[in-house]
Write a protein that holds these residues in place. Sequence first.
Motif, PDB file in Angstrom:
ATOM      1  N   LYS A 182       0.807  -1.217   0.000  1.00 28.39           N
ATOM      2  CA  LYS A 182       0.000   0.000   0.000  1.00 28.39           C
ATOM      3  C   LYS A 182       0.846   1.276   0.000  1.00 28.39           C
ATOM      4  O   LYS A 182       0.315   2.371  -0.215  1.00 28.39           O
ATOM      5  CB  LYS A 182      -0.934   0.013   1.217  1.00 28.39           C
ATOM      6  CG  LYS A 182      -1.955  -1.115   1.224  1.00 28.39           C
ATOM      7  CD  LYS A 182      -2.809  -1.068   2.483  1.00 28.39           C
ATOM      8  CE  LYS A 182      -3.823  -2.216   2.508  1.00 28.39           C
ATOM      9  NZ  LYS A 182      -4.612  -2.222   3.777  1.00 28.39           N
ATOM     10  N   PHE A 183       2.130   1.134   0.257  1.00 30.34           N
ATOM     11  CA  PHE A 183       2.994   2.309   0.355  1.00 30.34           C
ATOM     12  C   PHE A 183       3.032   3.051  -0.975  1.00 30.34           C
ATOM     13  O   PHE A 183       3.223   2.457  -2.034  1.00 30.34           O
ATOM     14  CB  PHE A 183       4.395   1.884   0.780  1.00 30.34           C
ATOM     15  CG  PHE A 183       5.341   3.040   0.977  1.00 30.34           C
ATOM     16  CD1 PHE A 183       5.105   3.989   1.957  1.00 30.34           C
ATOM     17  CD2 PHE A 183       6.471   3.176   0.166  1.00 30.34           C
ATOM     18  CE1 PHE A 183       5.975   5.057   2.141  1.00 30.34           C
ATOM     19  CE2 PHE A 183       7.341   4.238   0.352  1.00 30.34           C
ATOM     20  CZ  PHE A 183       7.096   5.182   1.338  1.00 30.34           C
ATOM     21  N   GLN A 184       2.874   4.369  -0.927  1.00 31.41           N
ATOM     22  CA  GLN A 184       2.772   5.170  -2.157  1.00 31.41           C
ATOM     23  C   GLN A 184       4.078   5.868  -2.544  1.00 31.41           C
ATOM     24  O   GLN A 184       4.142   6.512  -3.591  1.00 31.41           O
ATOM     25  CB  GLN A 184       1.656   6.205  -1.993  1.00 31.41           C
ATOM     26  CG  GLN A 184       0.277   5.583  -1.887  1.00 31.41           C
ATOM     27  CD  GLN A 184      -0.834   6.615  -1.721  1.00 31.41           C
ATOM     28  OE1 GLN A 184      -0.563   7.812  -1.543  1.00 31.41           O
ATOM     29  NE2 GLN A 184      -2.079   6.162  -1.775  1.00 31.41           N
ATOM     30  N   GLY A 185       5.102   5.728  -1.712  1.00 34.28           N
ATOM     31  CA  GLY A 185       6.395   6.310  -2.051  1.00 34.28           C
ATOM     32  C   GLY A 185       7.259   5.320  -2.807  1.00 34.28           C
ATOM     33  O   GLY A 185       6.782   4.332  -3.366  1.00 34.28           O
ATOM     34  N   ASP A 186       8.560   5.581  -2.837  1.00 29.21           N
ATOM     35  CA  ASP A 186       9.512   4.677  -3.491  1.00 29.21           C
ATOM     36  C   ASP A 186       9.731   3.453  -2.602  1.00 29.21           C
ATOM     37  O   ASP A 186      10.045   3.582  -1.410  1.00 29.21           O
ATOM     38  CB  ASP A 186      10.846   5.384  -3.716  1.00 29.21           C
ATOM     39  CG  ASP A 186      10.735   6.530  -4.702  1.00 29.21           C
ATOM     40  OD1 ASP A 186      10.313   6.287  -5.840  1.00 29.21           O
ATOM     41  OD2 ASP A 186      11.072   7.674  -4.319  1.00 29.21           O
ATOM     42  N   LEU A 187       9.613   2.271  -3.186  1.00 33.00           N
ATOM     43  CA  LEU A 187       9.844   1.018  -2.466  1.00 33.00           C
ATOM     44  C   LEU A 187      10.888   0.219  -3.235  1.00 33.00           C
ATOM     45  O   LEU A 187      10.653  -0.164  -4.384  1.00 33.00           O
ATOM     46  CB  LEU A 187       8.543   0.227  -2.342  1.00 33.00           C
ATOM     47  CG  LEU A 187       8.638  -1.144  -1.644  1.00 33.00           C
ATOM     48  CD1 LEU A 187       9.037  -0.976  -0.180  1.00 33.00           C
ATOM     49  CD2 LEU A 187       7.312  -1.895  -1.754  1.00 33.00           C
ATOM     50  N   VAL A 188      12.061   0.008  -2.640  1.00 34.67           N
ATOM     51  CA  VAL A 188      13.144  -0.703  -3.333  1.00 34.67           C
ATOM     52  C   VAL A 188      13.730  -1.771  -2.413  1.00 34.67           C
ATOM     53  O   VAL A 188      13.652  -1.669  -1.187  1.00 34.67           O
ATOM     54  CB  VAL A 188      14.269   0.258  -3.789  1.00 34.67           C
ATOM     55  CG1 VAL A 188      13.764   1.232  -4.823  1.00 34.67           C
ATOM     56  CG2 VAL A 188      14.879   0.989  -2.601  1.00 34.67           C
ATOM     57  N   LYS A 377       3.700   6.412  14.338  1.00 33.47           N
ATOM     58  CA  LYS A 377       3.620   6.579  12.884  1.00 33.47           C
ATOM     59  C   LYS A 377       4.835   7.362  12.410  1.00 33.47           C
ATOM     60  O   LYS A 377       5.114   8.445  12.932  1.00 33.47           O
ATOM     61  CB  LYS A 377       2.339   7.319  12.492  1.00 33.47           C
ATOM     62  CG  LYS A 377       1.105   6.449  12.395  1.00 33.47           C
ATOM     63  CD  LYS A 377      -0.034   7.212  11.708  1.00 33.47           C
ATOM     64  CE  LYS A 377      -1.173   6.270  11.355  1.00 33.47           C
ATOM     65  NZ  LYS A 377      -2.234   6.964  10.578  1.00 33.47           N
ATOM     66  N   ILE A 378       5.533   6.798  11.435  1.00 28.91           N
ATOM     67  CA  ILE A 378       6.733   7.444  10.920  1.00 28.91           C
ATOM     68  C   ILE A 378       6.559   7.667   9.419  1.00 28.91           C
ATOM     69  O   ILE A 378       6.529   6.717   8.630  1.00 28.91           O
ATOM     70  CB  ILE A 378       7.988   6.584  11.200  1.00 28.91           C
ATOM     71  CG1 ILE A 378       8.145   6.378  12.709  1.00 28.91           C
ATOM     72  CG2 ILE A 378       9.229   7.238  10.596  1.00 28.91           C
ATOM     73  CD1 ILE A 378       9.271   5.435  13.086  1.00 28.91           C
ATOM     74  N   GLU A 379       6.402   8.920   9.047  1.00 34.60           N
ATOM     75  CA  GLU A 379       6.227   9.261   7.628  1.00 34.60           C
ATOM     76  C   GLU A 379       7.564   9.269   6.901  1.00 34.60           C
ATOM     77  O   GLU A 379       8.541   9.842   7.390  1.00 34.60           O
ATOM     78  CB  GLU A 379       5.557  10.628   7.484  1.00 34.60           C
ATOM     79  CG  GLU A 379       4.057  10.596   7.557  1.00 34.60           C
ATOM     80  CD  GLU A 379       3.420  11.876   7.024  1.00 34.60           C
ATOM     81  OE1 GLU A 379       4.082  12.601   6.243  1.00 34.60           O
ATOM     82  OE2 GLU A 379       2.267  12.153   7.413  1.00 34.60           O
ATOM     83  N   VAL A 380       7.595   8.639   5.727  1.00 33.30           N
ATOM     84  CA  VAL A 380       8.800   8.637   4.902  1.00 33.30           C
ATOM     85  C   VAL A 380       8.405   8.755   3.431  1.00 33.30           C
ATOM     86  O   VAL A 380       7.257   8.497   3.055  1.00 33.30           O
ATOM     87  CB  VAL A 380       9.650   7.359   5.115  1.00 33.30           C
ATOM     88  CG1 VAL A 380      10.220   7.305   6.522  1.00 33.30           C
ATOM     89  CG2 VAL A 380       8.839   6.102   4.810  1.00 33.30           C
ATOM     90  N   ASP A 381       9.378   9.141   2.628  1.00 27.67           N
ATOM     91  CA  ASP A 381       9.159   9.225   1.177  1.00 27.67           C
ATOM     92  C   ASP A 381       9.595   7.955   0.458  1.00 27.67           C
ATOM     93  O   ASP A 381       9.183   7.714  -0.687  1.00 27.67           O
ATOM     94  CB  ASP A 381       9.949  10.404   0.594  1.00 27.67           C
ATOM     95  CG  ASP A 381       9.618  11.716   1.275  1.00 27.67           C
ATOM     96  OD1 ASP A 381       8.416  12.041   1.350  1.00 27.67           O
ATOM     97  OD2 ASP A 381      10.547  12.397   1.756  1.00 27.67           O
ATOM     98  N   ALA A 382      10.452   7.175   1.115  1.00 30.14           N
ATOM     99  CA  ALA A 382      10.986   5.972   0.472  1.00 30.14           C
ATOM    100  C   ALA A 382      11.286   4.912   1.538  1.00 30.14           C
ATOM    101  O   ALA A 382      11.670   5.244   2.667  1.00 30.14           O
ATOM    102  CB  ALA A 382      12.255   6.288  -0.308  1.00 30.14           C
ATOM    103  N   ILE A 383      11.118   3.653   1.152  1.00 24.83           N
ATOM    104  CA  ILE A 383      11.468   2.523   2.019  1.00 24.83           C
ATOM    105  C   ILE A 383      12.474   1.657   1.280  1.00 24.83           C
ATOM    106  O   ILE A 383      12.217   1.196   0.156  1.00 24.83           O
ATOM    107  CB  ILE A 383      10.238   1.683   2.399  1.00 24.83           C
ATOM    108  CG1 ILE A 383       9.228   2.531   3.186  1.00 24.83           C
ATOM    109  CG2 ILE A 383      10.657   0.462   3.226  1.00 24.83           C
ATOM    110  CD1 ILE A 383       7.930   1.802   3.501  1.00 24.83           C
ATOM    111  N   VAL A 384      13.623   1.442   1.907  1.00 21.96           N
ATOM    112  CA  VAL A 384      14.656   0.555   1.366  1.00 21.96           C
ATOM    113  C   VAL A 384      14.660  -0.713   2.208  1.00 21.96           C
ATOM    114  O   VAL A 384      14.916  -0.664   3.414  1.00 21.96           O
ATOM    115  CB  VAL A 384      16.043   1.227   1.396  1.00 21.96           C
ATOM    116  CG1 VAL A 384      17.116   0.240   0.955  1.00 21.96           C
ATOM    117  CG2 VAL A 384      16.053   2.464   0.516  1.00 21.96           C
ATOM    118  N   CYS A 385      14.370  -1.837   1.586  1.00 21.51           N
ATOM    119  CA  CYS A 385      14.330  -3.122   2.290  1.00 21.51           C
ATOM    120  C   CYS A 385      15.656  -3.855   2.092  1.00 21.51           C
ATOM    121  O   CYS A 385      15.914  -4.433   1.031  1.00 21.51           O
ATOM    122  CB  CYS A 385      13.182  -3.979   1.777  1.00 21.51           C
ATOM    123  SG  CYS A 385      11.560  -3.250   2.046  1.00 21.51           S
TER     124      CYS A 385
END
Length: 571
Positions: A182-188, A377-385
């Motif tokens: 569901k995340f709407q930012g960058d997911l890599v 809740k922690i807002e971010v623009d991108a999630i790096v896994c």
Amino acid sequence: MANKGNQNGSASKDSAYTIIEQPLGSTSAVKIITIGAGASGLNMIRTLRNNIPLAENVVYEKNPDIGGTWFENRYPGCQCDIPSHNYQFSWATNPTWSKFYSPAPEIHQYLKDLAMKEGLYDSIKLNHQVEHAEWNEEEGMWHVRVRDLETDALTLDSAHFLLDGSGILNNWKWPDIPGLDKFQGDLVHSANWNDDFVYKDKRVAVIGNGSSGVQIVPAMQPDVETLVHFFRSPTWIAPGGIERMSTSTAGDVISQLKLDGEVFTAAQIENFKNDKELYKRFVKATEEVVNNKFDYLVNSKAIAPVIKESMTKYMHGALKDNEKLIEKLVPDFPFGCRRITPSPAYLAAFHKSNVKVVTDEIKSVYEKGLITTENEKIEVDAIVCATGFDVSFCPRFPIIGRKGNLQDIWTRELPSSYMSMAVPGMPNYFTFLGPNAPIGHGSVLTITELASKYITRIIQKCQEECIKSIVPKQKAVDDLADHIAAFMPRTAWAGSCRSWFKNGEKDGPVTALHPGSRIHWFHMLQRFRGEDFDYTHWTNNSFGYLGNGYSLWEGPGQNSTWYLDEPDRMI
């Protein structure tokens, strides 16, 4: 591979046995399929070419280029954590490594250069993915289904031997976090890096503190607005390589080098090119230090608690005695329980104002960020896994042998193999870095060299002795598994920590590592234990390969009296 020769010779009165009219030592044509053109696949091409006559070897590689993990991993800061001059093939030494720990692009280029120089590309089919393999008992062949990823066409191929070099750190996976999609930012993902991903001046979450996460955090930190680092467990971080090596047995030769931190100066690289003796001393000295790491992984060794105390002191100092950071980052489990990563820059990053550490578990992901189990809740623009790989050893496609699909077998049973290279019920099937290989012990490249030689000797035996199939006995694998289970509790790897050595479990059995040192594994492979295998033959007599009474070692051009030259040599 049938080595039947001319069977119009003399036959026994009492049986249908017929003498094969060829000398002892004759070889038959053999077809080999290798999966993967990473380090193992590349080295195997060369080993087979140099040692197996009448061999056809085709290598299927799913990627558009060779290199395996060094092609796939392109995340910021990606580098090897084994010294550069030890992370190379013994037959392709490289005096021009730029740093003590080589960056990923440099390693990938090294592999491409040697593949070009050795003509290895001739055996490789890029963009070809193996999807299915099944053993045919009557034919003594593996039937393999391959998809051309450019045209989507399926082809069928067959071979006497199937060699699996697809690797363990290859099948990357997303973390199992509700709402990640569901995340709407960058997911890599670290192992599937998007080269178009721009993280400058963004709020970025990095999940995971395995070796990839440890490298990514300090590489991204200077460019992002904020970096929130999520991890569940502390991890051991070691000082830089030069710093540690300088106080080891390699200290004398390192003191002679011209270095700029951990960078080899242009003058030093030139010196390595010209001074072969210095280069060899440096390589051997650092290799010995890498090999000796096993000493502090054995709980009964006096050095283990000393090293743990030393590393604890180092981390406390690097974290500037910040109690909050120390509590979150410094482990209490044994040093080496998880893979050790050298990275002073990682510890230094935690003192930067734009870095935040979160050790609460992630409960879920929503459109704009992450929610912890403490409902933060922690807002971010991108999630790096940086969350690693599927390290269950379960194959990514069906491999069907005498006892069924290996995928099913290793799903319901603990993965086990013969010396990390062969599997019961899977005739003529060999793996590189299978269950309980010495992959936590040092450079994979020299490990795969020894594995290639071992497998090649087996293929030679089959080729010369009319052997149709060879497979390890279940009892041999069970006995080895019992030894492994009894041995592992005496090592740091069995400590209470979540590790990919244990398939991501905290207290599970150690499935990934060899029960001993690298040298122990090398020594173990020196002799082939034929008694641990079952065989079928192309002929109806297992001594059919003796042939017509002559040997290839005699006749014109042969030194047929070699045994007189070195009387004390073991023949």
